[in-house]
Scaffold this motif. Sequence first.
Motif, short mmCIF file in Angstrom:
data_model
loop_
_atom_site.label_atom_id
_atom_site.label_comp_id
_atom_site.label_asym_id
_atom_site.label_seq_id
_atom_site.Cartn_x
_atom_site.Cartn_y
_atom_site.Cartn_z
N PHE A 181 -2.41 -4.54 5.52
CA PHE A 181 -2.64 -3.09 5.52
C PHE A 181 -2.52 -2.53 6.93
N LYS A 230 0.69 -0.16 8.28
CA LYS A 230 0.37 1.18 8.77
C LYS A 230 0.87 1.36 10.21
N ASP A 258 -1.44 6.75 1.98
CA ASP A 258 -2.67 6.00 2.22
C ASP A 258 -3.56 6.21 1.00
N ASP A 271 -6.31 4.70 0.17
CA ASP A 271 -7.73 4.34 0.32
C ASP A 271 -8.63 5.52 0.04
#
Length: 196
Positions: A177, A181, A194, A196
């Motif tokens: 991750f 990114k 994203d 999350d």
Amino acid sequence: MYELNEKELIFVFTGPNGAGRRTVAQMSGSTLGIKQVISYTTRPPRSSEVDGQDYHFISAEQFSDAEANKAFIEVIEFSGNRYGIKEQDVADMIQKFGAVYLVLNRHGAEQLKSTYGNRVVRIFIYADRETVQQREEARGDSPELIERYMSHYEEEMAYKDACEHVFENIDLAHTVFDLTKTLDDTYLRRNLLDLD
């Protein structure tokens, strides 16, 4: 030799054997849509390895013929086995996809950096000595092979400061991750969602 343009990039995953650099590279490449340039080797495949996916496994004679024809950008020898990357493979993949990745030890990473300069981004993947040894044991490597790999651990770790990015691979999902990114934000700018 193929000249890379300002948008073409080669990501090189390096670090100590057993740190998970190949797994991290494959997962990151898959997430980012980046294809791998596969190296050639004269060593026999491990039980979990697939020809054409992990390496191109070729005979010593085939390797020598390709080397005599100056097909390789770099050639290294480790534990009596030879490894190399074909320049044409890099050129073809770059022209087709714009960005590629390779999984190499420090010698290969350094050779690519000196050949292609700032179009090469080195990503150092590491874990502590104990974790690396446990992973090699879990992978089924022989005690002799593990000892050989571990004898190079400090040398491999010393290359960390030369690399553009460094990631400790303790938790694979977190490593992938953070890495994807970073690569997307810094180089690719594909604006991955994203979630999350």
